[in-house]
Design an enzyme around this catalytic site. Structure first.
Site, PDB file in Angstrom:
ATOM      1  N   TYR A  66       0.876  -1.234  -0.018  1.00 28.06           N
ATOM      2  CA  TYR A  66       0.049  -0.102  -0.069  1.00 28.06           C
ATOM      3  C   TYR A  66       0.782   1.154  -0.024  1.00 28.06           C
ATOM      4  CZ  TYR A  66      -4.119  -2.571  -0.123  1.00 28.06           C
ATOM      5  OH  TYR A  66      -5.252  -3.449  -0.615  1.00 28.06           O
ATOM      6  N   ASP A 103      -8.304   5.801  -5.527  1.00 29.73           N
ATOM      7  CA  ASP A 103      -7.441   6.674  -5.762  1.00 29.73           C
ATOM      8  C   ASP A 103      -7.716   8.214  -5.889  1.00 29.73           C
ATOM      9  OD1 ASP A 103      -8.602   7.110  -8.221  1.00 29.73           O
ATOM     10  OD2 ASP A 103      -7.321   5.812  -9.293  1.00 29.73           O
ATOM     11  N   HIS A 118     -15.053   0.795  -2.741  1.00 30.30           N
ATOM     12  CA  HIS A 118     -13.807   0.147  -2.179  1.00 30.30           C
ATOM     13  C   HIS A 118     -12.943   0.882  -1.248  1.00 30.30           C
ATOM     14  CE1 HIS A 118     -14.713  -3.267  -5.645  1.00 30.30           C
ATOM     15  NE2 HIS A 118     -15.382  -3.352  -4.528  1.00 30.30           N
ATOM     16  N   CYS A 126      -7.783   2.349  12.835  1.00 30.36           N
ATOM     17  CA  CYS A 126      -7.107   1.170  13.661  1.00 30.36           C
ATOM     18  C   CYS A 126      -8.068   0.151  13.819  1.00 30.36           C
ATOM     19  CB  CYS A 126      -6.994   1.975  15.193  1.00 30.36           C
ATOM     20  SG  CYS A 126      -6.772   0.869  16.426  1.00 30.36           S
ATOM     21  N   GLY A 185     -13.849   1.090 -17.901  1.00 33.21           N
ATOM     22  CA  GLY A 185     -12.435   0.691 -17.411  1.00 33.21           C
ATOM     23  C   GLY A 185     -12.834  -0.314 -16.311  1.00 33.21           C
ATOM     24  N   VAL A 212     -10.887  -0.819 -23.191  1.00 27.97           N
ATOM     25  CA  VAL A 212      -9.987  -1.055 -24.382  1.00 27.97           C
ATOM     26  C   VAL A 212     -10.038  -2.498 -24.822  1.00 27.97           C
ATOM     27  CG1 VAL A 212      -7.985   0.516 -23.819  1.00 27.97           C
ATOM     28  CG2 VAL A 212      -7.804  -1.826 -22.654  1.00 27.97           C
ATOM     29  N   GLU A 213     -10.870  -3.231 -24.350  1.00 26.28           N
ATOM     30  CA  GLU A 213     -11.195  -4.577 -24.744  1.00 26.28           C
ATOM     31  C   GLU A 213     -12.488  -5.135 -24.400  1.00 26.28           C
ATOM     32  OE1 GLU A 213      -7.841  -6.690 -23.112  1.00 26.28           O
ATOM     33  OE2 GLU A 213      -8.899  -7.334 -21.566  1.00 26.28           O
TER      34      GLU A 213
HETATM   35  C1  BJW Z   1      -8.891   0.427 -19.974  1.00 26.79           C
HETATM   36  C2  BJW Z   1      -7.946   1.213 -19.981  1.00 26.79           C
HETATM   37  C3  BJW Z   1      -7.948   2.561 -20.541  1.00 26.79           C
HETATM   38  C4  BJW Z   1      -7.244  -0.742 -19.425  1.00 26.79           C
HETATM   39  N1  BJW Z   1      -9.302   2.619 -20.651  1.00 26.79           N
HETATM   40  N2  BJW Z   1     -10.217   0.884 -19.989  1.00 26.79           N
HETATM   41  C5  BJW Z   1     -15.822 -16.705  -5.391  1.00 26.79           C
HETATM   42  C6  BJW Z   1     -14.565 -16.998  -4.359  1.00 26.79           C
HETATM   43  C7  BJW Z   1     -14.262 -16.251  -3.590  1.00 26.79           C
HETATM   44  C8  BJW Z   1     -15.113 -14.869  -3.373  1.00 26.79           C
HETATM   45  C9  BJW Z   1     -16.049 -14.477  -4.372  1.00 26.79           C
HETATM   46  C10 BJW Z   1     -16.346 -15.569  -5.245  1.00 26.79           C
HETATM   47  N3  BJW Z   1     -17.588 -15.148  -5.946  1.00 26.79           N
HETATM   48  C11 BJW Z   1     -17.938 -13.912  -5.332  1.00 26.79           C
HETATM   49  C12 BJW Z   1     -16.964 -13.505  -4.425  1.00 26.79           C
HETATM   50  C13 BJW Z   1     -17.094 -12.299  -3.507  1.00 26.79           C
HETATM   51  C14 BJW Z   1     -15.840 -11.429  -3.998  1.00 26.79           C
HETATM   52  C15 BJW Z   1     -15.517 -11.319  -5.591  1.00 26.79           C
HETATM   53  O1  BJW Z   1     -16.395 -10.782  -6.148  1.00 26.79           O
HETATM   54  N4  BJW Z   1     -14.878 -12.147  -6.073  1.00 26.79           N
HETATM   55  C16 BJW Z   1     -14.619 -12.210  -7.666  1.00 26.79           C
HETATM   56  C17 BJW Z   1     -13.009 -11.856  -8.143  1.00 26.79           C
HETATM   57  C18 BJW Z   1     -14.604 -13.777  -7.793  1.00 26.79           C
HETATM   58  N5  BJW Z   1     -16.181 -10.049  -3.593  1.00 26.79           N
HETATM   59  C19 BJW Z   1     -15.987  -9.769  -2.329  1.00 26.79           C
HETATM   60  O2  BJW Z   1     -15.206 -10.676  -1.564  1.00 26.79           O
HETATM   61  C20 BJW Z   1     -16.464  -8.367  -2.003  1.00 26.79           C
HETATM   62  N6  BJW Z   1     -17.215  -8.408  -0.684  1.00 26.79           N
HETATM   63  C21 BJW Z   1     -18.058  -9.281  -0.521  1.00 26.79           C
HETATM   64  O3  BJW Z   1     -18.570 -10.099  -1.391  1.00 26.79           O
HETATM   65  O4  BJW Z   1     -18.726  -9.326   0.657  1.00 26.79           O
HETATM   66  C22 BJW Z   1     -19.841 -10.079   1.243  1.00 26.79           C
HETATM   67  C23 BJW Z   1     -19.116 -11.171   2.128  1.00 26.79           C
HETATM   68  C24 BJW Z   1     -18.903 -10.669   3.177  1.00 26.79           C
HETATM   69  C25 BJW Z   1     -18.419 -11.751   4.086  1.00 26.79           C
HETATM   70  C26 BJW Z   1     -17.994 -13.065   3.693  1.00 26.79           C
HETATM   71  C27 BJW Z   1     -18.068 -13.294   2.542  1.00 26.79           C
HETATM   72  C28 BJW Z   1     -18.890 -12.626   1.504  1.00 26.79           C
HETATM   73  C29 BJW Z   1     -15.287  -7.262  -1.785  1.00 26.79           C
HETATM   74  C30 BJW Z   1     -14.522  -7.075  -2.931  1.00 26.79           C
HETATM   75  C31 BJW Z   1     -13.308  -6.074  -2.650  1.00 26.79           C
HETATM   76  C32 BJW Z   1     -12.645  -6.013  -3.962  1.00 26.79           C
HETATM   77  N7  BJW Z   1     -11.428  -5.316  -3.375  1.00 26.79           N
HETATM   78  C33 BJW Z   1     -10.333  -4.753  -4.594  1.00 26.79           C
HETATM   79  C34 BJW Z   1      -9.077  -4.120  -3.843  1.00 26.79           C
HETATM   80  C35 BJW Z   1      -9.439  -2.868  -3.336  1.00 26.79           C
HETATM   81  C36 BJW Z   1      -8.239  -2.331  -2.592  1.00 26.79           C
HETATM   82  C37 BJW Z   1      -7.264  -2.016  -3.282  1.00 26.79           C
HETATM   83  O5  BJW Z   1      -7.285  -1.472  -4.443  1.00 26.79           O
HETATM   84  O6  BJW Z   1      -6.031  -2.582  -2.843  1.00 26.79           O
HETATM   85  O7  BJW Z   1     -10.856  -3.880  -5.290  1.00 26.79           O
HETATM   86  S1  BJW Z   1     -10.082  -6.089  -5.453  1.00 26.79           S
HETATM   87  C38 BJW Z   1      -9.831  -5.187  -7.020  1.00 26.79           C
HETATM   88  O8  BJW Z   1     -10.883  -5.737  -8.103  1.00 26.79           O
HETATM   89  C39 BJW Z   1     -10.142  -3.975  -6.397  1.00 26.79           C
HETATM   90  C40 BJW Z   1     -10.868  -3.182  -7.800  1.00 26.79           C
HETATM   91  O9  BJW Z   1     -11.844  -2.159  -7.155  1.00 26.79           O
HETATM   92  C41 BJW Z   1     -11.690  -4.500  -8.057  1.00 26.79           C
HETATM   93  C42 BJW Z   1     -12.356  -4.283  -9.489  1.00 26.79           C
HETATM   94  O10 BJW Z   1     -11.305  -4.192 -10.577  1.00 26.79           O
HETATM   95  P1  BJW Z   1     -11.412  -3.494 -11.799  1.00 26.79           P
HETATM   96  O11 BJW Z   1     -11.560  -2.077 -11.329  1.00 26.79           O
HETATM   97  O12 BJW Z   1     -12.381  -3.989 -12.622  1.00 26.79           O
HETATM   98  O13 BJW Z   1      -9.761  -3.711 -12.439  1.00 26.79           O
HETATM   99  P2  BJW Z   1      -9.389  -4.617 -13.598  1.00 26.79           P
HETATM  100  O14 BJW Z   1      -7.897  -4.595 -13.405  1.00 26.79           O
HETATM  101  O15 BJW Z   1      -9.953  -6.118 -13.138  1.00 26.79           O
HETATM  102  O16 BJW Z   1     -10.014  -4.184 -14.833  1.00 26.79           O
HETATM  103  C43 BJW Z   1      -9.519  -3.096 -15.566  1.00 26.79           C
HETATM  104  C44 BJW Z   1     -10.107  -2.863 -16.856  1.00 26.79           C
HETATM  105  O17 BJW Z   1      -9.655  -1.602 -17.371  1.00 26.79           O
HETATM  106  C45 BJW Z   1      -9.721  -3.995 -17.999  1.00 26.79           C
HETATM  107  O18 BJW Z   1     -11.076  -4.447 -18.286  1.00 26.79           O
HETATM  108  C46 BJW Z   1      -8.986  -3.262 -19.008  1.00 26.79           C
HETATM  109  O19 BJW Z   1      -9.244  -3.827 -20.267  1.00 26.79           O
HETATM  110  C47 BJW Z   1      -9.581  -1.657 -18.869  1.00 26.79           C
HETATM  111  N8  BJW Z   1      -8.831  -0.931 -19.171  1.00 26.79           N
HETATM  112  N9  BJW Z   1      -6.778   0.468 -19.571  1.00 26.79           N
HETATM  113  C48 BJW Z   1     -10.325   2.013 -20.638  1.00 26.79           C
HETATM  114  N10 BJW Z   1      -7.133   3.409 -20.949  1.00 26.79           N
HETATM  115 ZN    ZN Z   2      -6.685   2.297  18.174  1.00 28.35          ZN
END
Ligand code: BJW
Ligand code: ZN
Length: 246
Positions: A66, A103, A118, A126, A185, A212-213
Site C-alpha cells: 500500500y 485513488d 472500495h 485502527c 475501465g 480497451v477490450e
Molecule cells: C482500460 C484502459 C483504458 C485498461 N481505458 N479501459 C468466489 C470466490 C471468492 C470470493 C467470491 C467468489 N464469488 C464472489 C466472491 C466475492 C468477491 C468477488 O467478487 N470475487 C470475484 C473476483 C470472484 N467479492 C468480495 O469479496 C467483496 N465483498 C463481499 O462480497 O462481501 C460479502 C461477504 C462478506 C463476508 C464473507 C463473504 C462475502 C469485496 C470485494 C473487494 C474488492 N477489493 C479490491 C481491492 C480494493 C483495495 C485495493 O485497491 O487495494 O478492489 S479487488 C480489485 O478488483 C479492486 C478493484 O476495485 C476491483 C475491480 O477491479 P477493476 O476495477 O475491474 O480492475 P481490473 O484490473 O480488473 O480491470 C481493468 C479494466 O480496465 C480492464 O477491463 C481493462 O481492459 C480496462 N482498461 N486500460 C479503458 N486506458
Molecule cells: Zn486504536
C-alpha cells in the site's frame, strides 16, 4: 472517434447519468490496473494481499504494497477521462460517479457526487478502536500503530469484506434511477460492485461500455466503445456539448 447518433440523442434528453468506473480509467494517469496485460496481479496474488487474514499474517508485506501504491497515487493526476466525467455536470442535470477505485482521482478532477465502493487509500483506521487516521499518518514505521496500540490498516475493502453501507446503498439508488449508465475501465467481475450494472439495466438504464477490450459487460451493453477512456470520454463530451450549445 465515431459516436453514435443514438447515444447523442439519449444524452440530449437524459436527466440522470451514472459513470461506473474501475481501474482502467486511472491507467492513463499511470496507476496500474489489477488484471489484464499490465495488471499488478499478474505478478502478485490478490489473495495474498487483498484480504484481512493476509494482513494479520503479514502486516508488513501488505503495508509495503500500500505504501508503494500510495506513492504512485500521490504522483498521479486526473487524466482527460476523469476530467470529461466531471465536465458532464455542466450539461446533464444529475451526474453521479460510482467508483471501485481508491485513488481519489475523480474528486481531484472535480466530480461532486461520488460513491466510493472500495474505500480510499488516503484514509486508514485502527482495527482495534476504529480511530481514523488521514493521509498525514506517519508511515515511516513498517507497520503503523494507533495510540491504543492496535494495528492501523488502509480504509479499503478487501475480499470477503462488506462494502461501506452508505456508499453502496447510495450507489444502488442512483444506478436504479438513471437514464444512462456508463461502465468505464472495469472487468466487471468483482461483486457486489458489478451487480450495479445489472440493477441499472433491469431498472431500464441504457448501458454504455468504454474499455480497451471486450469484457463480461459487453454482452449486456447497448453499445461498447473500445479504446482508451481518456480519448473516448472527451470525444463523447465534446459531441454532446456542441449539440447542446446549438
Ligand atoms: C482500460 C484502459 C483504458 C485498461 N481505458 N479501459 C468466489 C470466490 C471468492 C470470493 C467470491 C467468489 N464469488 C464472489 C466472491 C466475492 C468477491 C468477488 O467478487 N470475487 C470475484 C473476483 C470472484 N467479492 C468480495 O469479496 C467483496 N465483498 C463481499 O462480497 O462481501 C460479502 C461477504 C462478506 C463476508 C464473507 C463473504 C462475502 C469485496 C470485494 C473487494 C474488492 N477489493 C479490491 C481491492 C480494493 C483495495 C485495493 O485497491 O487495494 O478492489 S479487488 C480489485 O478488483 C479492486 C478493484 O476495485 C476491483 C475491480 O477491479 P477493476 O476495477 O475491474 O480492475 P481490473 O484490473 O480488473 O480491470 C481493468 C479494466 O480496465 C480492464 O477491463 C481493462 O481492459 C480496462 N482498461 N486500460 C479503458 N486506458
Ligand atoms: Zn486504536
Amino acid at each position: 472517434m465515431e459516436i453514435s447518433e443514438n447515444l447523442i440523442a439519449r444524452l440530449q434528453s437524459a436527466d440522470s447519468v451514472v459513470f461506473f468506473t474501475g481501474a482502467g480509467i486511472s491507467a492513463e494517469s499511470g496507476i496500474p490496473t489489477f488484471r489484464g496485460k499490465d495488471g499488478i496481479w499478474n505478478k502478485l496474488k490478490p489473495e495474498e494481499l487483498a484480504n484481512f487474514n493476509a494482513f494479520m499474517r503479514n502486516p508488513e508485506m501488505v503495508w509495503e504494497w500500500y505504501k508503494y501504491r500510495r506513492g504512485i497515487v500521490h504522483q498521479s493526476k486526473p487524466n482527460d477521462g476523469h476530467i470529461a466525467i466531471a465536465r458532464f455536470e455542466e450539461i446533464i442535470k444529475k451526474v453521479s460517479v460510482v467508483t471501485q477505485n481508491i485513488d481519489n482521482l475523480h474528486r481531484r478532477a472535480g466530480s461532486r457526487n461520488i460513491y466510493e465502493l472500495h474505500g480510499n487509500i488516503e484514509r486508514n483506521y485502527c482495527i482495534k478502536c476504529r480511530t481514523f487516521y488521514n493521509d498525514d499518518l506517519d508511515i515511516k514505521d513498517k507497520v503503523p500503530r494507533c495510540v491504543c496500540g492496535g494495528l492501523i490498516r488502509p480504509d479499503v475493502v478487501w475480499f470477503g469484506e462488506y462494502l461501506p453501507e452508505d456508499q453502496y446503498s447510495g450507489a444502488e439508488r442512483v444506478s436504479s434511477a438513471c437514464d444512462i449508465f456508463f461502465v468505464v475501465g472495469t472487468t466487471g467481475i468483482v461483486f457486489p460492485a458489478a451487480s450495479l450494472i445489472y440493477s441499472a439495466k433491469r431498472a431500464g438504464a441504457y448501458i454504455v461500455e468504454v474499455n480497451v477490450e471486450e469484457t463480461e459487460v459487453s454482452s449486456v451493453a447497448g453499445e461498447s466503445y473500445f479504446g482508451e477512456a481518456g480519448k473516448i470520454l472527451p470525444a463523447i463530451f465534446n459531441k454532446i456539448s456542441e449539440k447542446k450549445g446549438t
